[in-house]
Design an enzyme around this catalytic site. Structure first.
Site, PDB file in Angstrom:
ATOM      1  CG  ASN A 108      -0.546  -0.325   2.488  1.00 36.72           C
ATOM      2  OD1 ASN A 108      -0.123  -1.446   2.778  1.00 36.72           O
ATOM      3  ND2 ASN A 108      -0.577   0.659   3.378  1.00 36.72           N
ATOM      4  CG  ASP A 109       0.037   4.113   2.993  1.00 33.58           C
ATOM      5  OD1 ASP A 109      -0.919   3.614   2.392  1.00 33.58           O
ATOM      6  OD2 ASP A 109      -0.046   4.608   4.129  1.00 33.58           O
ATOM      7  CD  GLN A 125       3.520   1.326   5.576  1.00 31.45           C
ATOM      8  OE1 GLN A 125       2.761   1.171   6.521  1.00 31.45           O
ATOM      9  NE2 GLN A 125       4.827   1.419   5.734  1.00 31.45           N
ATOM     10  CD  GLU A 283      -4.488   6.249   7.459  1.00 34.09           C
ATOM     11  OE1 GLU A 283      -4.439   5.302   8.262  1.00 34.09           O
ATOM     12  OE2 GLU A 283      -4.682   6.088   6.237  1.00 34.09           O
TER      13      GLU A 283
END
Length: 581
Positions: A108-109, A125, A283
């Site tokens: 992900n990120d 991530q 976030e």
């Protein structure tokens, strides 16, 4: 939540204590001034959250996981040890050839985006064990052009202290941290260690150009005793000669600003928010000075929200304003969204870029369905790198403009497509190579509205439609409605993936009373990136046809159109991955 709590040795250097004392003074002065100004302006009951309401039916399936709004996949709810993945044809069909994706597992990120003077680093991530979120490590890839990526070993692993959540990486050129040998420099990573009970900021150093990291022995460097405090990004603020951190107090919808002279000892400066979209978690804050088209710069604060996007799930919002080294002040009450579709999240900017170029990469996904996608051995990819500027829109508002960076260097074959004039209700079509990534640029002007139309027909005229389709009847359409000045994207007629939150249609406004539009479309397996209106309107969407798309068609309805310019190129493959080509 307490304001400050640290777990590290007391300061031992008088010089360092003096430097930090000056930071305390700077921070306190800025904060008190802001509080006083706010108090003077505020009357009545402030619109701030009170004690949160307890859930009527608590969900305890995540009690053993760090606090985040990342749902378990629908087919395996609450299962910490996911079932082994088995490769399917979808893993190859939907694997992009120019967008970075992991070999296996779940990504992900993006985090730790940094240029070390020779190579660009993409940390991310990563769950290396299964195609689901969890057991988060920092994966790693490097590039010399932000397009051709080489896989590297995991950079920062999960430990007993927790998962390695999102963070940043900076080049400590002058060894301000004192963690490198005299006269040497290196890369410093600052990131969140997340456990079920606590999220705190950690530091690690690399003395081999970002290949491996060693954790600082006195971690954490910043700890509020909170389980909702994450995703630090650090910049060096030249006017005040200090490091500045932005970090999310997620459930409070606040972005905290801290300062340091050494990357280790941090002093609170101010908080921004609550401001922006309602939602569950804030976030991945990023702060960057961005050039304004025509001259000058403004500061932009990016804040990701999940869930709570207007279209559902996760999105990234941004605020344009000023930053004085202590406090971010927005220019107005307007917030912007980086995307008009659903699949760009956790935008992060590169640090240490030559000439301070503003470049970002975002995660190509949405938390509403990212763990249920049709691929089985891998999930997650990144957007192409984007150059960012600020420019005025038709109404004079300053807005973020994004353009793909350097994709022209990937052009392979020029695909001939003769389309100059389309009469109303006509179309022109060409075959496209199966499995190849495509870069389409098009500029067109729709004819004026025909006279004498019945009132009911006015809404269905003057449309220019771009269709990618196949013989199975599937169609991906991007269309321009000239007489309302709007653009749409429709992925709803593709049959390779269905899920309640996988929204099919999106739209954005371009320029009212303007029958001309320009667009750039990059299509790569399961990824679609749209850049329209000079980069002011950007759409990022995952697409899943059940069979390869084999043709491109241009068509008009209600009015004719002139194609002012068009170019179509296939793109070279940039990574060693098994794809359709």
């Amino acid at each position: 939540m307490p304001d400050k709590k640290t777990s590290r040795p007391a300061l031992s250097s008088p010089g360092r204590r003096a430097a930090l004392s000056s930071l305390v003074t700077l921070g306190a002065t800025g904060c008190l001034a802001g509080v006083a100004a706010h108090a003077a302006e505020t009357t009545g009951t402030p619109s701030t959250p009170t004690t949160p309401l307890p859930p009527q039916a608590p969900d305890h399936t995540h009690d053993a996981e760090p606090n985040a709004s990342h749902p378990s996949p629908a087919d395996q709810p609450g299962n910490a040890l996911m079932h082994p993945a088995t490769e399917t044809p979808a893993d190859t069909l939907y694997r992009p050839s120019v967008h970075f994706s992991p070999t296996t597992g779940f990504m992900n990120d993006p985090n730790g985006l940094v240029f070390d003077g020779t190579r660009y680093h993409l940390y991310y991530q990563y769950d290396p064990f299964a195609p689901y979120a969890g057991h988060v490590h920092w994966g790693h890839a490097t590039s010399t052009d932000l397009l051709h990526w080489q896989d590297q070993p995991i950079a920062i692993p999960e430990t007993k202290a927790g998962e390695a959540y999102t963070g940043c990486a900076v080049v400590d050129e002058k060894n301000t941290s004192g963690l490198f040998a005299s006269g040497e420099s290196g890369i410093v990573a600052l990131y969140t260690r997340a456990s079920p009970t606590e999220q705190a900021q950690y530091l690690a150093v690399s003395k081999d150009q970002g290949q491996t990291f060693t954790e600082y022995e006195h971690n954490p460097i910043l700890d509020l005793g909170s389980n909702s405090f994450r995703d630090p990004q650090v910049i060096f603020h030249k006017p005040t000669r200090q490091w500045v951190m932005v970090v999310a107090k997620s459930r409070l919808h606040q972005i905290a600003f801290y300062a340091s002279t050494d990357l280790i000892h941090w002093v609170h400066l101010s908080d921004f928010g609550p401001s922006g979209l309602f939602g569950v978690d804030y976030e991945c804050p990023n702060l960057l000075e961005v050039p304004v088209e025509g001259g000058g710069t403004r500061w932009v604060l990016f804040v990701s929200v999940n869930p709570g996007a207007p279209l559902g799930g996760s999105t990234t919002q941004y605020f344009i304003g000023s930053f004085d080294g202590s406090r971010f002040t927005p220019d107005d009450t307007v917030i912007g969204l980086t995307d008009f579709a659903k699949d760009a999240y956790a935008l992060q900017v590169y640090s240490n870029m030559p000439k301070d170029e503003a470049v970002s990469i975002a995660w190509f996904g949405n938390w509403q369905y990212c763990q249920e996608l049709p691929t089985r051995t891998w999930r997650g990819c990144m957007t192409l790198p984007r150059t960012m500027t600020l420019k005025r829109d038709f109404a004079g508002w300053l807005r973020l403009a994004q353009q793909p960076r350097g994709v022209e260097s990937l052009w392979d074959r020029t695909l001939s497509f003769q389309a100059r004039r389309l009469a109303a209700g006509t179309s022109v079509q060409t075959a496209i190579p199966i499995g190849s990534a495509l870069d389409l640029s098009l500029s067109a002007t729709v004819d004026e509205r025909p006279a004498g139309l019945p009132p009911g027909d006015k809404g269905r005229t003057g449309r220019f439609v771009i269709t990618f389709g196949n013989e199975q009847g599937e169609a991906l359409t991007i269309g321009f409605d000239a007489f309302s000045g709007q653009l749409w994207l429709d992925r709803g007629n593709l049959r390779g993936f269905s899920q309640p939150f996988f929204t099919g249609e999106f739209s954005t406004v371009l320029n009212p009373d303007d029958r001309h539009f320009s667009i750039r479309i990059i299509l790569d397996a399961s990824t679609l990136e749209i850049f329209a209106n000079g980069g002011l309107s950007v759409g990022t969407a995952l697409i899943y046809p059940s069979a390869p798309l084999t043709f491109l068609r241009l068509e008009t309805s209600g009015a004719g159109a002139t194609v002012d310019s068009i170019s179509l190129h296939s793109l070279h493959k940039t990574m060693e991955r098994e794809t359709s080509i």
